[in-house]
Design a protein around this motif. Structure first.
Motif, PDB file in Angstrom:
ATOM      1  N   VAL A 140       0.837  -1.105  -0.040  1.00 46.36           N
ATOM      2  CA  VAL A 140      -0.041  -0.045   0.035  1.00 46.36           C
ATOM      3  C   VAL A 140       0.837   1.485   0.061  1.00 46.36           C
ATOM      4  N   ILE A 141       1.981   1.357   0.820  1.00 43.82           N
ATOM      5  CA  ILE A 141       2.882   2.467   0.831  1.00 43.82           C
ATOM      6  C   ILE A 141       3.733   2.657  -0.225  1.00 43.82           C
ATOM      7  N   THR A 142       4.173   1.470  -0.952  1.00 44.32           N
ATOM      8  CA  THR A 142       4.972   1.748  -2.264  1.00 44.32           C
ATOM      9  C   THR A 142       4.211   1.692  -3.668  1.00 44.32           C
ATOM     10  N   ALA A 143       3.063   1.437  -3.670  1.00 43.49           N
ATOM     11  CA  ALA A 143       2.324   1.326  -4.691  1.00 43.49           C
ATOM     12  C   ALA A 143       2.037   2.683  -5.259  1.00 43.49           C
ATOM     13  N   SER A 144       2.031   3.720  -4.405  1.00 44.59           N
ATOM     14  CA  SER A 144       1.634   4.905  -5.070  1.00 44.59           C
ATOM     15  C   SER A 144       2.796   5.647  -5.357  1.00 44.59           C
ATOM     16  N   SER A 145       4.159   5.103  -4.911  1.00 46.89           N
ATOM     17  CA  SER A 145       5.324   5.885  -5.000  1.00 46.89           C
ATOM     18  C   SER A 145       5.549   6.452  -6.322  1.00 46.89           C
ATOM     19  N   ILE A 146       5.523   5.738  -7.557  1.00 52.94           N
ATOM     20  CA  ILE A 146       5.484   6.344  -8.684  1.00 52.94           C
ATOM     21  C   ILE A 146       4.463   6.701  -9.358  1.00 52.94           C
ATOM     22  N   SER A 147       3.443   5.580  -9.331  1.00 56.20           N
ATOM     23  CA  SER A 147       1.779   5.572  -9.911  1.00 56.20           C
ATOM     24  C   SER A 147       1.516   6.980  -9.577  1.00 56.20           C
ATOM     25  N   GLY A 148       1.645   7.358  -8.091  1.00 60.60           N
ATOM     26  CA  GLY A 148       1.013   8.464  -7.471  1.00 60.60           C
ATOM     27  C   GLY A 148       1.702   9.724  -8.058  1.00 60.60           C
ATOM     28  N   GLU A 149       2.780   9.657  -8.294  1.00 58.04           N
ATOM     29  CA  GLU A 149       3.496  11.048  -8.981  1.00 58.04           C
ATOM     30  C   GLU A 149       2.677  11.108 -10.314  1.00 58.04           C
ATOM     31  N   ARG A 150       2.703   9.901 -11.088  1.00 65.06           N
ATOM     32  CA  ARG A 150       1.882  10.112 -12.483  1.00 65.06           C
ATOM     33  C   ARG A 150       0.682  10.634 -12.360  1.00 65.06           C
ATOM     34  N   GLU A 151      -0.173  10.001 -11.626  1.00 67.66           N
ATOM     35  CA  GLU A 151      -1.575  10.556 -11.357  1.00 67.66           C
ATOM     36  C   GLU A 151      -1.626  11.912 -11.097  1.00 67.66           C
ATOM     37  N   ARG A 152      -0.854  12.485 -10.093  1.00 66.19           N
ATOM     38  CA  ARG A 152      -0.789  13.970  -9.787  1.00 66.19           C
ATOM     39  C   ARG A 152      -0.023  14.886 -11.054  1.00 66.19           C
ATOM     40  N   GLY A 153       0.571  14.158 -11.912  1.00 66.53           N
ATOM     41  CA  GLY A 153       1.257  14.892 -12.888  1.00 66.53           C
ATOM     42  C   GLY A 153       2.441  15.637 -12.660  1.00 66.53           C
ATOM     43  N   THR A 154       3.101  14.817 -11.727  1.00 70.11           N
ATOM     44  CA  THR A 154       4.384  15.360 -10.937  1.00 70.11           C
ATOM     45  C   THR A 154       5.695  14.668 -11.447  1.00 70.11           C
ATOM     46  N   LEU A 155       5.413  13.562 -12.176  1.00 68.85           N
ATOM     47  CA  LEU A 155       6.427  12.466 -12.366  1.00 68.85           C
ATOM     48  C   LEU A 155       7.573  13.064 -13.376  1.00 68.85           C
ATOM     49  N   ASP A 156       7.044  13.929 -14.394  1.00 71.94           N
ATOM     50  CA  ASP A 156       7.954  14.429 -15.517  1.00 71.94           C
ATOM     51  C   ASP A 156       8.788  15.823 -14.709  1.00 71.94           C
ATOM     52  N   THR A 157       8.168  16.269 -13.685  1.00 74.94           N
ATOM     53  CA  THR A 157       8.732  17.222 -13.182  1.00 74.94           C
ATOM     54  C   THR A 157       9.911  16.580 -12.000  1.00 74.94           C
ATOM     55  N   LEU A 158       9.571  15.572 -11.541  1.00 80.43           N
ATOM     56  CA  LEU A 158      10.604  14.664 -10.846  1.00 80.43           C
ATOM     57  C   LEU A 158      11.747  14.135 -11.753  1.00 80.43           C
ATOM     58  N   LEU A 159      11.342  13.859 -12.739  1.00 81.18           N
ATOM     59  CA  LEU A 159      12.490  13.221 -13.678  1.00 81.18           C
ATOM     60  C   LEU A 159      13.423  14.503 -14.216  1.00 81.18           C
ATOM     61  N   THR A 160      13.035  15.834 -14.156  1.00 78.04           N
ATOM     62  CA  THR A 160      13.899  16.801 -14.618  1.00 78.04           C
ATOM     63  C   THR A 160      14.586  17.171 -13.471  1.00 78.04           C
ATOM     64  N   THR A 161      14.594  16.747 -12.225  1.00 77.98           N
ATOM     65  CA  THR A 161      15.284  17.309 -11.123  1.00 77.98           C
ATOM     66  C   THR A 161      16.944  16.681 -11.552  1.00 77.98           C
ATOM     67  N   THR A 162      17.893  16.909 -10.583  1.00 78.75           N
ATOM     68  CA  THR A 162      19.237  16.459 -10.686  1.00 78.75           C
ATOM     69  C   THR A 162      19.285  14.950 -10.169  1.00 78.75           C
ATOM     70  N   ALA A 163      18.213  14.592  -9.386  1.00 84.47           N
ATOM     71  CA  ALA A 163      17.940  13.076  -9.008  1.00 84.47           C
ATOM     72  C   ALA A 163      18.195  12.285  -9.993  1.00 84.47           C
ATOM     73  N   GLY A 164      19.085  11.152 -10.081  1.00 84.02           N
ATOM     74  CA  GLY A 164      18.998  10.187 -11.007  1.00 84.02           C
ATOM     75  C   GLY A 164      17.892   9.265 -10.891  1.00 84.02           C
ATOM     76  N   LEU A 165      17.860   8.620 -11.854  1.00 85.18           N
ATOM     77  CA  LEU A 165      16.547   7.451 -11.919  1.00 85.18           C
ATOM     78  C   LEU A 165      16.903   6.471 -10.830  1.00 85.18           C
ATOM     79  N   ASN A 166      18.069   6.143 -10.668  1.00 86.72           N
ATOM     80  CA  ASN A 166      18.367   5.156  -9.583  1.00 86.72           C
ATOM     81  C   ASN A 166      18.153   5.793  -8.324  1.00 86.72           C
TER      82      ASN A 166
END
Length: 294
Positions: free
Chosen positions: A82-108
């Motif tokens: 339940v905790i981890t299921a929304s870790s990435i998909s939640g960002e995608r649903e909120r429309g913030t995943l693209d913004t997160l991917l543009t930060t200096t933090a790498g994918l790993n």
């Protein structure tokens, strides 16, 4: 002195979580459930105290530890997906995943941070239960090293389960789908991993000699990836001081429970690394699949 660098994803997620009353209520409910289990067991022991002398009664207190530990593991098995299921998909649903991917933090760094945020929350819950479990060690006679071993195995289990949840979250567009997929993968690891043993037992059922024994030994090694089996080995070995694997598999190196637990930890960590790599590749904007969708 330079400040210790903390993964920005972990820092952000824990900061948001710690400011919410939801975390406090979750911790309260968690400890309350364990407290109820503790009181029920204590009441049961007291009701039968007349049938045992004081020494036997104190030795019975050792069972507080597995009862509380198994309850915790059951809660964790439900909470982590339940905790981890929304870790990435939640960002995608909120429309913030693209913004997160543009930060200096790498994918790993992103997938690792998402997983460790959940792991840290789970370990906070487990650490909060130590005062209740300590009864078994202060009165029941268990070695304190057993408690530290349990905390270590719980950490590995949380990492393994969390990595599966993060992978499913990266793969699925919706959180609910991610939760269902996570439980599906857990079912494969926890239950379907026994299927090869069952098939081997059926195929070699008429061969009561070495063929059946070797087939069962070979298929049982698949359980190295099964945290449930690892905890069963841990509890049986530490509570009875007997190595039951040694009796079953007396002629192979896996017959030693300590060796089994170490190898199981290594396998689980390797699988966790594999799932995190898959998750990182899944959210990679340069991935051919993601480019086509764009």
């Amino acid at each position: 002195m330079d400040r210790i660098k903390i993964n920005p994803i972990i820092k952000k997620d824990l900061r948001v979580t710690s400011r919410s009353m939801k975390m406090a209520w979750e911790l309260f409910a968690y400890v309350a459930i364990l407290g109820i289990i503790f009181l029920l067991m204590f009441s049961a022991f007291r009701s039968y105290s007349s049938d045992f002398d004081n020494t036997e009664l104190y030795q019975a207190y050792v069972f507080f530890f597995p009862a509380l530990a198994i309850t915790q593991l059951g809660i964790i098995a439900i909470a982590i997906p339940v905790i981890t299921a929304s870790s990435i998909s939640g960002e995608r649903e909120r429309g913030t995943l693209d913004t997160l991917l543009t930060t200096t933090a790498g994918l790993n760094s992103i997938v690792f941070g998402k997983m460790m945020s959940a792991v840290i929350r789970v370990m906070i819950f487990i650490i909060a239960s130590i005062p209740l479990m300590a009864i078994s060690f202060m009165v029941g006679g268990l070695s304190w090293m057993v408690l530290f071993e349990f905390l270590g195995l719980s950490l590995v289990y949380a990492i393994f389960a969390g990595s599966i949840g993060v992978y499913c979250s990266a793969r699925c567009k919706k959180t609910i789908t991610s939760v269902m997929m996570s439980f599906g993968l857990y079912f494969v690891v926890y239950a379907l991993s026994f299927v090869p043993m069952i098939i081997a037992a059926i195929v070699f059922s008429r061969s009561y000699g070495s063929a059946l024994e070797n087939a069962l030994k070979t298929t049982f090694t698949l359980q190295l990836a099964n945290p449930v089996v690892n905890f069963v080995v841990f509890f049986l070995t530490r509570l009875t001081s007997e190595d039951f694997l040694e009796e079953i598999f007396d002629n192979i190196f896996l017959g030693n429970s300590n060796v089994w637990m170490i190898l199981s930890v290594i396998v689980q960590l390797l699988l966790a690394w594999f799932f995190l790599k898959l998750a990182a590749n899944r959210i990679n904007p340069l991935n051919d699949r993601n480019v086509k969708k764009a």
